[in-house]
Design a protein around this motif. Structure first.
Motif, PDB file in Angstrom:
ATOM      1  N   ASN A 274       3.405  12.287  57.018  1.00 14.44           N
ATOM      2  CA  ASN A 274       2.945  12.880  55.758  1.00 14.44           C
ATOM      3  C   ASN A 274       1.461  13.243  55.816  1.00 14.44           C
ATOM      4  O   ASN A 274       1.026  14.256  55.254  1.00 14.44           O
ATOM      5  N   GLN A 275       0.679  12.392  56.466  1.00 13.15           N
ATOM      6  CA  GLN A 275      -0.746  12.716  56.604  1.00 13.15           C
ATOM      7  C   GLN A 275      -0.929  13.988  57.443  1.00 13.15           C
ATOM      8  O   GLN A 275      -1.786  14.825  57.149  1.00 13.15           O
ATOM      9  N   MET A 276      -0.102  14.115  58.475  1.00 13.68           N
ATOM     10  CA  MET A 276      -0.136  15.320  59.293  1.00 13.68           C
ATOM     11  C   MET A 276       0.244  16.543  58.467  1.00 13.68           C
ATOM     12  O   MET A 276      -0.463  17.567  58.479  1.00 13.68           O
ATOM     13  N   LEU A 277       1.361  16.465  57.736  1.00  9.46           N
ATOM     14  CA  LEU A 277       1.836  17.594  56.933  1.00  9.46           C
ATOM     15  C   LEU A 277       0.834  17.959  55.848  1.00  9.46           C
ATOM     16  O   LEU A 277       0.639  19.138  55.530  1.00  9.46           O
ATOM     17  N   SER A 278       0.189  16.942  55.268  1.00  8.23           N
ATOM     18  CA  SER A 278      -0.792  17.196  54.216  1.00  8.23           C
ATOM     19  C   SER A 278      -2.013  17.939  54.759  1.00  8.23           C
ATOM     20  O   SER A 278      -2.541  18.857  54.107  1.00  8.23           O
ATOM     21  N   ARG A 279      -2.451  17.578  55.949  1.00  5.56           N
ATOM     22  CA  ARG A 279      -3.602  18.271  56.552  1.00  5.56           C
ATOM     23  C   ARG A 279      -3.249  19.729  56.851  1.00  5.56           C
ATOM     24  O   ARG A 279      -4.067  20.641  56.629  1.00  5.56           O
ATOM     25  N   ARG A 321       3.672  16.640  51.429  1.00  3.91           N
ATOM     26  CA  ARG A 321       4.212  15.306  51.669  1.00  3.91           C
ATOM     27  C   ARG A 321       5.699  15.241  51.307  1.00  3.91           C
ATOM     28  O   ARG A 321       6.118  15.754  50.270  1.00  3.91           O
ATOM     29  N   ALA A 322       6.473  14.544  52.146  1.00  5.75           N
ATOM     30  CA  ALA A 322       7.891  14.279  51.877  1.00  5.75           C
ATOM     31  C   ALA A 322       8.008  12.898  51.248  1.00  5.75           C
ATOM     32  O   ALA A 322       7.472  11.923  51.785  1.00  5.75           O
ATOM     33  N   ASP A 323       8.679  12.813  50.101  1.00 10.44           N
ATOM     34  CA  ASP A 323       8.775  11.554  49.374  1.00 10.44           C
ATOM     35  C   ASP A 323       9.539  10.505  50.194  1.00 10.44           C
ATOM     36  O   ASP A 323      10.721  10.665  50.485  1.00 10.44           O
ATOM     37  N   TYR A 324       8.848   9.409  50.546  1.00 11.31           N
ATOM     38  CA  TYR A 324       9.459   8.381  51.407  1.00 11.31           C
ATOM     39  C   TYR A 324      10.647   7.703  50.732  1.00 11.31           C
ATOM     40  O   TYR A 324      11.689   7.484  51.360  1.00 11.31           O
ATOM     41  N   ASP A 325      10.510   7.350  49.468  1.00 12.89           N
ATOM     42  CA  ASP A 325      11.593   6.652  48.770  1.00 12.89           C
ATOM     43  C   ASP A 325      12.869   7.488  48.748  1.00 12.89           C
ATOM     44  O   ASP A 325      13.976   6.956  48.890  1.00 12.89           O
ATOM     45  N   GLN A 326      12.716   8.799  48.542  1.00  9.14           N
ATOM     46  CA  GLN A 326      13.889   9.676  48.534  1.00  9.14           C
ATOM     47  C   GLN A 326      14.509   9.770  49.935  1.00  9.14           C
ATOM     48  O   GLN A 326      15.730   9.723  50.094  1.00  9.14           O
ATOM     49  N   LEU A 327      13.658   9.883  50.952  1.00  7.78           N
ATOM     50  CA  LEU A 327      14.159   9.907  52.329  1.00  7.78           C
ATOM     51  C   LEU A 327      14.943   8.634  52.648  1.00  7.78           C
ATOM     52  O   LEU A 327      16.029   8.674  53.228  1.00  7.78           O
ATOM     53  N   LEU A 328      14.367   7.478  52.257  1.00  6.04           N
ATOM     54  CA  LEU A 328      15.015   6.196  52.533  1.00  6.04           C
ATOM     55  C   LEU A 328      16.335   6.083  51.792  1.00  6.04           C
ATOM     56  O   LEU A 328      17.336   5.607  52.341  1.00  6.04           O
ATOM     57  N   ALA A 329      16.367   6.536  50.542  1.00  6.63           N
ATOM     58  CA  ALA A 329      17.604   6.493  49.763  1.00  6.63           C
ATOM     59  C   ALA A 329      18.683   7.370  50.400  1.00  6.63           C
ATOM     60  O   ALA A 329      19.877   7.030  50.373  1.00  6.63           O
ATOM     61  N   ASN A 330      18.263   8.470  51.002  1.00  7.32           N
ATOM     62  CA  ASN A 330      19.225   9.399  51.612  1.00  7.32           C
ATOM     63  C   ASN A 330      19.907   8.808  52.846  1.00  7.32           C
ATOM     64  O   ASN A 330      21.011   9.227  53.203  1.00  7.32           O
ATOM     65  N   VAL A 370      -3.646  24.426  63.543  1.00  4.64           N
ATOM     66  CA  VAL A 370      -2.447  23.665  63.174  1.00  4.64           C
ATOM     67  C   VAL A 370      -1.929  22.874  64.370  1.00  4.64           C
ATOM     68  O   VAL A 370      -1.550  21.697  64.248  1.00  4.64           O
ATOM     69  N   SER A 371      -1.938  23.507  65.557  1.00  3.28           N
ATOM     70  CA  SER A 371      -1.495  22.807  66.765  1.00  3.28           C
ATOM     71  C   SER A 371      -2.385  21.598  67.052  1.00  3.28           C
ATOM     72  O   SER A 371      -1.901  20.542  67.479  1.00  3.28           O
ATOM     73  N   GLY A 372      -3.683  21.739  66.812  1.00  2.34           N
ATOM     74  CA  GLY A 372      -4.603  20.619  67.019  1.00  2.34           C
ATOM     75  C   GLY A 372      -4.325  19.474  66.064  1.00  2.34           C
ATOM     76  O   GLY A 372      -4.369  18.297  66.449  1.00  2.34           O
ATOM     77  N   ILE A 373      -4.045  19.801  64.785  1.00  5.57           N
ATOM     78  CA  ILE A 373      -3.714  18.766  63.792  1.00  5.57           C
ATOM     79  C   ILE A 373      -2.462  18.015  64.218  1.00  5.57           C
ATOM     80  O   ILE A 373      -2.391  16.781  64.170  1.00  5.57           O
ATOM     81  N   ILE A 374      -1.456  18.758  64.658  1.00  5.37           N
ATOM     82  CA  ILE A 374      -0.176  18.150  65.046  1.00  5.37           C
ATOM     83  C   ILE A 374      -0.350  17.282  66.299  1.00  5.37           C
ATOM     84  O   ILE A 374       0.161  16.168  66.378  1.00  5.37           O
TER      85      ILE A 374
END
Length: 384
Positions: A274-279, A321-330, A370-374
């Motif tokens: 999520n920190q990566m995606l947010s950047r 950011r991808a919601d962690y709680d929703q991912l975990l519930a899935n 973007v490649s550098g961030i990833i």
């Protein structure tokens, strides 16, 4: 504890039993814990000790042993001298107690007598803790006026002090359940601890009672010898602070703890993505403004074709950011290892989709950033 009816002419219920069938600490805890009022009498050979109770509190104690009377106790502790003891004893008569006489004679102050009475009651009772045979009888009735002396004896402190005196390993081993592999479990009842003065070593033992460590393991890390460690554990069990774990309970707790650790590890992994995606989101927002949400939606839509169940209900509008709680519930129905594998694969695919979109729609400079961030994020994740 056996129960019999009261003999004709007696008032109240009478309970009788043998000390060898129970233990004095557990018996006393049971009687006081139920708030009984009456007289609890212990007998062994020619010695009889009576403990007077009022609503679950010890109010007084007597002993037939001539060396356990109040006067002898005061003499032993140096509170009075021989002459004072002899002269005061001559004045004792029905209705006139030794303590009152000593105050009248100016030998003791009232507060000194109260403290002496408390010590006297404790000594009578603490000796009984070491009895391994004998009989007990509880007569649940209001004691007579001459038997009520208001002393302030803490039940918890009394039981702890009594168990500290026990030297019989067989009793201690039986008290902890007779199984060194057993796992003691906290009961959550910390109220008795407020009325106890545990030593640092005893407090340390309590910190190791976590529902996972066995009695043997606690003995290994304790600062006290194994004998004393087990004795402390027994005392904590009698006081209701600790209980014996049920068969299989330790394994279930260990499995639950491992699952929780797995979830925390999984949450940490998702947070790193999520920190990566947010950047990436913030960087692209600086280049294309509000169009970044549509860009992220398209990247997610491509991944959902293969990972629809994982990304159900997920969007990237909160700064990517991808919601962690929703991912975990899935993926909650999957085994932990499969859950982690699926999340890692899906998030990797999402990152690849975003990277592909940047390559198709943006200049080389944006693609490089973007490649550098990833790449930096993957380095922190430990991914080659």
């Amino acid at each position: 504890m056996s129960e019999t009816g009261s003999p004709p002419g007696d008032e109240g219920l009478i309970l009788r039993g043998r000390i060898e069938d129970t233990s004095v600490p557990e018996l006393l805890r049971s009687v006081l814990g139920s708030g009984e009022t009456g007289v609890l009498t212990f007998r062994r050979r020619d010695v009889t000790k009576s403990v007077y109770l009022h609503m679950g509190r010890v109010t007084y104690a007597r002993s037939s042993d001539p060396d356990e009377r109040l006067g002898e106790n005061l003499l032993l502790r140096g509170k009075i001298n021989i002459r004072e003891y002899v002269e005061a004893s001559k004045l004792v008569s029905p209705g006139r107690r030794l303590g009152t006489i000593l105050i009248e004679l100016g030998v003791l102050e009232t507060e000194d007598l109260v403290g002496a009475l408390e010590d006297h009651v404790k000594e009578i009772l603490l000796d009984v803790f070491c009895w391994r045979t004998g009989e007990y009888e509880l007569v649940m009735t209001e004691p007579g006026a001459d038997d009520v002396v208001a002393v302030n004896v803490s039940t918890e402190s009394l039981i702890l002090a009594g168990i500290r005196r026990i030297r019989a390993w067989s009793r201690i081993y039986k008290g902890i359940g007779g199984d060194l592999e057993a796992v003691p479990v906290p009961t959550g009842n910390t109220e008795p601890l407020l009325r106890l003065e545990l030593t640092e070593e005893e407090q340390d033992i309590l910190t190791h009672v976590n529902g996972r460590a066995s009695i043997e393991q606690i003995c290994q890390v304790s600062y006290l010898p194994n004998f004393e460690t087990c004795r402390v554990l027994w005392a904590l069990m009698v006081l209701g602070v600790v209980r014996r774990g049920q068969p299989g309970e330790a394994a279930a707790r260990a499995e639950k703890a491992a699952q929780r650790e797995e979830e925390l590890d999984l949450e940490g992994m998702v947070e790193a993505f999520n920190q990566m995606l947010s950047r990436v989101y913030v960087f692209l927002q600086g280049r294309v403004g509000g169009e970044v949400d549509a860009f992220m939606d398209e990247a997610l839509a491509r991944v959902k074709v293969q990972y629809e169940a994982l990304f159900y209900g997920i969007d990237l509008k909160q700064y990517g950011r991808a919601d962690y709680d929703q991912l975990l519930a899935n993926v909650a129905d999957l085994p932990p290892n499969e859950r982690r594998r699926l999340m890692l694969a899906g998030l990797n695919e999402l990152v690849a989709s975003i990277q592909l979109g940047v390559k198709e729609r943006h200049e080389t400079q944006e693609e490089a950033v973007v490649s550098g961030i990833i790449k930096e994020a993957y380095r922190r994740l430990g991914v080659p």
